[in-house]
Design a protein around this motif. Structure first.
Motif, short mmCIF file in Angstrom:
data_model
loop_
_atom_site.label_atom_id
_atom_site.label_comp_id
_atom_site.label_asym_id
_atom_site.label_seq_id
_atom_site.Cartn_x
_atom_site.Cartn_y
_atom_site.Cartn_z
N ASN A 1 0.91 -0.99 0.23
CA ASN A 1 0.04 -0.20 -0.27
C ASN A 1 1.16 0.92 -0.22
O ASN A 1 0.85 2.16 -0.59
CB ASN A 1 -0.95 0.44 0.86
N VAL A 2 1.99 1.03 0.67
CA VAL A 2 2.65 2.67 0.93
C VAL A 2 3.63 2.96 -0.73
O VAL A 2 3.12 3.95 -1.32
CB VAL A 2 3.84 1.96 2.19
N VAL B 1 4.10 5.64 -5.58
CA VAL B 1 3.54 6.01 -7.38
C VAL B 1 2.57 6.09 -7.45
O VAL B 1 3.06 7.28 -8.82
CB VAL B 1 4.35 4.13 -7.16
N SER B 2 1.70 6.30 -6.73
CA SER B 2 0.26 6.91 -7.86
C SER B 2 1.02 8.67 -7.42
O SER B 2 0.33 9.31 -8.43
CB SER B 2 -0.97 6.96 -6.62
N LEU B 3 1.12 9.08 -6.64
CA LEU B 3 1.50 10.51 -5.93
C LEU B 3 2.92 10.61 -7.43
O LEU B 3 2.48 12.14 -7.62
CB LEU B 3 2.13 10.44 -4.27
N ILE B 4 3.87 10.03 -7.48
CA ILE B 4 4.68 10.41 -8.05
C ILE B 4 4.18 10.95 -9.31
O ILE B 4 4.27 11.33 -10.20
CB ILE B 4 6.18 10.01 -7.91
N LEU B 5 3.30 10.28 -10.32
CA LEU B 5 2.95 9.78 -11.28
C LEU B 5 1.67 10.85 -11.70
O LEU B 5 1.82 11.98 -12.49
CB LEU B 5 1.67 8.38 -11.76
N LEU B 6 1.50 10.93 -10.53
CA LEU B 6 0.04 12.56 -10.53
C LEU B 6 1.05 13.98 -10.12
O LEU B 6 0.78 14.67 -11.34
CB LEU B 6 -0.54 12.19 -9.51
N SER B 7 1.93 13.67 -10.13
CA SER B 7 2.28 14.96 -9.54
C SER B 7 3.38 15.26 -11.20
O SER B 7 3.23 16.76 -11.56
CB SER B 7 3.49 15.28 -8.94
N SER B 8 3.69 14.49 -11.52
CA SER B 8 4.50 14.64 -13.39
C SER B 8 3.89 14.58 -13.52
O SER B 8 4.12 15.31 -14.65
CB SER B 8 4.98 12.95 -13.21
N ALA B 9 2.54 14.26 -13.77
CA ALA B 9 1.60 14.79 -15.11
C ALA B 9 1.06 15.99 -14.90
O ALA B 9 1.19 16.71 -15.96
CB ALA B 9 0.13 13.47 -14.82
N LEU C 1 4.71 14.95 -1.21
CA LEU C 1 4.82 13.61 -1.60
C LEU C 1 5.80 13.13 -0.24
O LEU C 1 5.10 11.89 0.31
CB LEU C 1 5.70 13.02 -2.54
N LEU C 2 6.18 13.32 0.28
CA LEU C 2 7.34 12.27 1.16
C LEU C 2 6.51 12.90 2.15
O LEU C 2 6.59 12.41 3.06
CB LEU C 2 8.60 13.38 1.64
#
Length: 454
Positions: free
Chosen positions: A17-18, A23-31, A181-182
């Motif tokens: 889950n972590v 990964v979800s936050l990274i992908l959303l931020s990158s997008a 994110l952190l």
């Protein structure tokens, strides 16, 4: 310890889950960063339409619909004051005449100088490029009505201003997104174990309940209350297995008891017939074999009885009195082997919660075995206190490799020198389990000590 922690289901759920959350936050931020960086006009257009909306909301009309003024929020008004050459607005009537403006749109001071070449009605609701004073702008137009009067609000922003605005908003995003994110991952990682523990609590309760099931409470069933639907079939299957096990165990015990009862009568009759016929050859040997069989039958009956929890009747029992009864019962056997039975006990009378008959059988089996292995003139010592009962003999002792098999049913040491069915110690284990006592065996320099920890 670490490998055990890694194999835990809660640990795996936490890690998955972590990782998925991060990964979800990274992908959303990158997008988001990619879209803003490659399509800055979209952000500029949104900003410009918000400015139009603020001006429309700030318009004030009199009772006849005549425009009086515009009241802007401090932040919006400050932008128009600080960058009058790059950000400007004006309000026009239906003919294109300027009613209000942040600054004169015409460098020569002509207030009706148009920003767009197209008709105002056509431009309403759109953002179009325009050149004002030699600079490239985008102009947003919005239609406003007050009673029968119609007005048009226009906001112009220079391309240079929009690019600077977008750049200023994009630059802090990567650092902000990184920190967010952190922090979010840390908070999520710390709170997730509580959630997992709450979700898995019914499963842990079912596991604890399953661990307490033994041959004495096979009627117990695991509750499926609060169990996740994915795990409920496992609980139902386990309960079904318990039901089948209970039935099989009951059939086994019934057969054991029935067989033992059925054997008792013919053995008694057979012994009587042999005793009445002194001319039978090897009469003593036959009687000995019959007695051995009768003893085995009695042990089978005892085993069937002590394997059922409902056969026990618990009460406050004086363990010293029971030990004295056992010594009196086996005194003839001890005398025949010239073995002395001795009891040591403290001044206080130790009382325990037990089934008196079962405790008698347990001590009788231990003491009888001790008599069998003791040499002539040997001593069997019973030591009794509030915490334990210990039986020591002076026999040859028990080999270390035989210790794991002592309490198995029908197991007898290969070098055993006395008759037996191998059931006595099994009966002792069943009685101890029913009372939640612990049995221990210690090999002494001379002899063996069996301990019953109460």
């Amino acid at each position: 310890m670490f490998s055990h922690w890694i194999r835990r289901l809660s640990t795996r759920l936490w890690a998955i889950n972590v990782a998925a959350y991060a990964v979800s936050l990274i992908l959303l931020s990158s997008a988001a960063i990619y879209l803003i960086d490659h399509f800055p006009d979209a952000l500029g257009r949104r900003q410009q339409m918000e400015s139009v909306r603020h001006i429309v909301d700030g318009l004030r009309f009199d009772g006849t619909g005549q425009l009086l003024s515009v009241q802007l929020r401090e932040r919006q008004a400050l932008i128009f004051r600080l960058a009058p050459n790059d950000v400007k607005y004006r309000v026009l009537d239906a003919t294109g005449r300027e009613l209000l403006a942040s600054t004169s749109a015409d460098p020569k001071g002509k207030g009706d100088w148009p920003w767009l070449t197209q008709d105002l009605a056509e431009a309403a609701g759109t953002i179009a490029p325009a050149t004002i004073g030699g600079k490239v702008f985008t102009v947003a137009t919005q239609r406003v009505s007050s009673g029968t009067r119609i007005a048009y609000v226009q906001v112009a922003e220079s391309k240079q201003f929009v690019e600077a605005l977008v750049t200023a908003k994009i630059e802090p995003i990567p650092a902000t997104a990184g920190w967010a994110l952190l922090i979010a991952t840390i908070i999520f990682g710390l709170t997730l174990p509580l959630t997992i523990r709450h979700v898995l609590r019914p499963l842990k309760e079912a596991s604890d309940a399953a661990a307490k099931i033994d041959p004495y409470n096979l009627k117990t069933r695991l509750s499926s209350k609060g169990i996740p639907s994915e795990i409920k079939p496992l609980i139902d299957a386990f309960n079904g297995a318990l039901t089948r096990l209970e039935k099989g165990f009951a059939v086994q015990q019934q057969f054991l008891a029935a067989a033992a009862h059925e054997l008792q009568t013919p053995l008694t009759l057979l012994r009587g017939q042999i005793e009445l016929q002194p001319e039978i050859k090897q009469r003593a040997h036959l009687l000995r074999d019959i007695d051995l069989m009768a003893r085995q039958v009695r042990q089978l009956l005892h085993l069937a009885e002590v394997s059922e929890a409902q056969n026990f009747s618990f009460d406050d029992v004086n363990s010293l009195d029971v030990a004295q009864e056992v010594v009196a019962f086996l005194d003839g056997k001890a005398d025949a082997k010239q073995v002395k039975l001795h009891i040591e006990a403290g001044e206080t009378q130790p009382r325990i919660r037990a089934d008196k008959s079962a405790l008698f059988i347990l001590l009788k089996n231990f003491v009888e075995n001790a008599i069998n292995v003791s040499p002539e003139s040997g001593v069997v010592l019973l030591t009794i206190d509030e915490a334990s009962i210990r039986i020591e003999d002076e026999g040859p002792g028990i080999r270390q490799d035989h210790l794991p098999f002592l309490f198995d049913r029908f197991w007898r040491a290969p070098d055993s020198k006395y008759d037996g069915a191998g059931l006595g110690l099994s009966i002792c284990r069943e009685i101890a389990s029913a009372h939640q006592w612990r049995l221990a065996v210690d090999v002494l320099p001379t002899g063996t000590r069996f301990s019953v920890w109460l």
